[in-house]
Design an enzyme around this catalytic site. Structure first.
Site, PDB file in Angstrom:
ATOM      1  N   HIS A 136      39.314  50.639  40.381  1.00 12.87           N
ATOM      2  CA  HIS A 136      38.348  49.638  39.914  1.00 12.87           C
ATOM      3  C   HIS A 136      37.332  50.284  38.983  1.00 12.87           C
ATOM      4  CE1 HIS A 136      36.127  45.974  39.795  1.00 12.87           C
ATOM      5  NE2 HIS A 136      35.095  46.416  40.500  1.00 12.87           N
ATOM      6  N   CYS A 149      38.548  44.498  34.931  1.00 12.81           N
ATOM      7  CA  CYS A 149      37.322  45.248  35.217  1.00 12.81           C
ATOM      8  C   CYS A 149      37.064  46.317  34.164  1.00 12.81           C
ATOM      9  CB  CYS A 149      37.400  45.869  36.602  1.00 12.81           C
ATOM     10  SG  CYS A 149      38.830  46.962  36.855  1.00 12.81           S
ATOM     11  N   GLN A 167      34.713  38.566  36.479  1.00  9.95           N
ATOM     12  CA  GLN A 167      36.026  38.729  35.856  1.00  9.95           C
ATOM     13  C   GLN A 167      37.049  37.714  36.346  1.00  9.95           C
ATOM     14  OE1 GLN A 167      36.424  42.736  37.721  1.00  9.95           O
ATOM     15  NE2 GLN A 167      38.523  42.122  38.166  1.00  9.95           N
TER      16      GLN A 167
END
Length: 483
Positions: free
Chosen positions: A430, A294, A288
């Protein structure tokens, strides 16, 4: 053979200095522009229009904040880098000098102002400007400005050598720990091709590196699994920098979550282990870059698996399409899988990675319905019971999930089992992809596909202890539905 510790110490300092100076921001002949991974710093031409625009902005801010009577302007751009960080971050080294124009004068442009001919009156400085440009907000911010009187290159190098040799060390009485630290930092810089714009920045990163080593050691001493923590490609970043560049603050904002219908439970109990890589449903690990996207990688990974499960065809789908075209999320500023599913439904599907390739920053939407290769019909939220999640995964495909990523900054390999104090399950930041589960030497784990490149963890994967709802891994599991 006897080794002189002081001589050894000086040699290591020289190695570190050589690595730092190889890409210093004040060099006369910088290397030509190099293309790096998305989000990596790259050299740019001093004549690049966007660099010149950033210099003009920095020049204006300099004059606004300066107490001097005369306008100063940039006479020479020495070196420039840019980095994609939720916009474009420019690091520019330039010479700036005093002109004959006073600030009280009415001018159309500072270009009309002539420099003093006498160098003593011109008072040339060398400045490092860091400008953050956010094009979609039509906004620029001067993050940093550091200037010093212009000196000869020989004087500058001599000063830098002296300062680097002094970083947290005694030149005459080096300790074993200081030698090891410098050696590790040098190895880190070489391994991850790390360069810094100035000697001061290198010193700062060395101190951060040292602090992070202690954090990794703490994680290691208290870990209840089999993980190894230590030096990673994030070891020169503070916790705040790591969070800003790589994580997703929107995930912990529960009020923003879109309600999804519950998934139909699996018809069979979970087998003892499962890995969708062995069944062809998982594409290679992606990266990324310095973009909090993400959420997009987690969702496309899930849809790749769902599409494979329905058609037998594994496609690499476009995350950039979501970064550019998903109006419900914040591109590199973060997003939610629940929003992404809805955005994909509204758009009509996803293009391939090849047709809509990843850049690591937001740009105008270039989606084409005619290039859609995969679509979804709806999305579902999974149970929060880990046994149910495992059963559903084995029966239906890889699962989009999210977790608290604090321990991931220093993870190298093994099954990670951090204490809850390091991994608050309510502080999720995340998004990842659960692709399987199993046991290693009796330790149960989740196999997690990450989006930080293959040089992270175990070939791009993170293994987390399974069974304790660790790091909130069970709280946000979801999947697209392809009929």
């Amino acid at each position: 053979m006897d080794i002189n510790p002081s001589r050894c110490h000086r040699a290591i300092v020289c190695l570190v200095l050589a690595a730092i100076c190889s890409a210093r921001g004040l060099q006369d002949e910088p290397n030509p522009s190099l293309m790096g991974a998305p989000g990596a710093p790259v050299h740019v031409s001093e004549s690049d229009p966007e660099v010149i625009k950033a210099v003009k902005f920095a020049e204006e801010r300099y004059n606004l904040e300066s107490n001097g009577m005369h306008i100063r302007r940039v006479s020479k751009i020495i070196f420039a880098k840019k980095q994609i960080v939720k916009g474009v971050r420019y690091s520019i080294t330039a010479e700036i000098g005093r002109t004959q124009c006073k600030k009280s004068a009415v001018l159309n442009s500072s270009e009309d102002c002539e420099f003093f001919q006498d160098p003593r009156k011109q008072k040339t400085e060398v400045c490092l400007f860091e400008v953050w440009d956010i094009p979609w907000e039509n906004k620029s911010v001067l993050l940093r400005q550091k200037c010093q009187p212009a000196v000869s290159k020989e004087t500058l190098v001599a000063k830098e050598t002296k300062n680097v040799a002094r970083v947290s060390l005694s030149r005459d009485k080096p300790t074993k720990e200081s030698l090891e630290l410098l050696t590790q930092f040098k190895e880190f810089m070489v391994a991850y091709n790390r360069t810094y714009s100035s000697q001061e920045e290198a010193e700062k990163r060395l101190h951060i590196f040292q602090k992070n080593l202690k954090t990794a050691q703490t994680l290691q001493s208290l870990d209840q699994g089999t993980a190894e923590y230590g030096v990673t490609k994030f070891s020169d970043l503070t916790e705040d920098e790591f969070r800003m560049m790589y994580l997703n603050p929107m995930l912990s904002q529960w009020s923003l979550q879109r309600k999804m219908k519950p998934a139909v439970p699996a018809s069979n109990a979970a087998p003892s282990s499962w890995d969708w890589r062995e069944h062809g449903a998982v594409s290679p690990v992606k990266n990324q870059g310095l973009c909090g996207s993400c959420w997009a990688f987690s969702v496309t990974g899930n849809i790749e698996g769902q599409w494979f499960k329905r058609t037998g065809q594994l496609l690499s789908l476009s995350e950039q399409e979501l970064v550019d075209c998903d109006k419900l999320d914040q591109a590199c500023g973060g997003g939610l899988p629940s929003n992404a599913y809805e955005a994909i439904e509204n758009l009509g599907g996803l293009e391939t990675e090849t047709d809509y390739s990843y850049t690591g920053h937001k740009q105008s939407c270039d989606f084409s319905v005619g290039k859609v290769v995969a679509y979804i019909n709806s999305s579902v939220e999974l149970s929060k019971d880990e046994n149910d999640i495992a059963a559903w995964l084995a029966e239906n495909g890889p699962v989009s999930a999210a977790l608290n990523a604090f321990a991931m900054q220093f993870y190298r390999k093994g099954v990670s089992h951090p204490l809850k104090i390091f991994c608050n399950p309510w502080m999720i930041d995340h998004a990842v992809l659960l692709i399987g589960y199993g046991e290693r030497d009796g330790v149960p784990f989740w196999a997690i596909k990450n989006s930080w490149g293959e040089d992270y963890g175990e070939q791009g994967y993170y293994y987390l202890y399974r069974g304790n709802r660790l790091c909130g891994i069970n709280k946000m599991c979801s999947s697209a539905v392809v009929n």
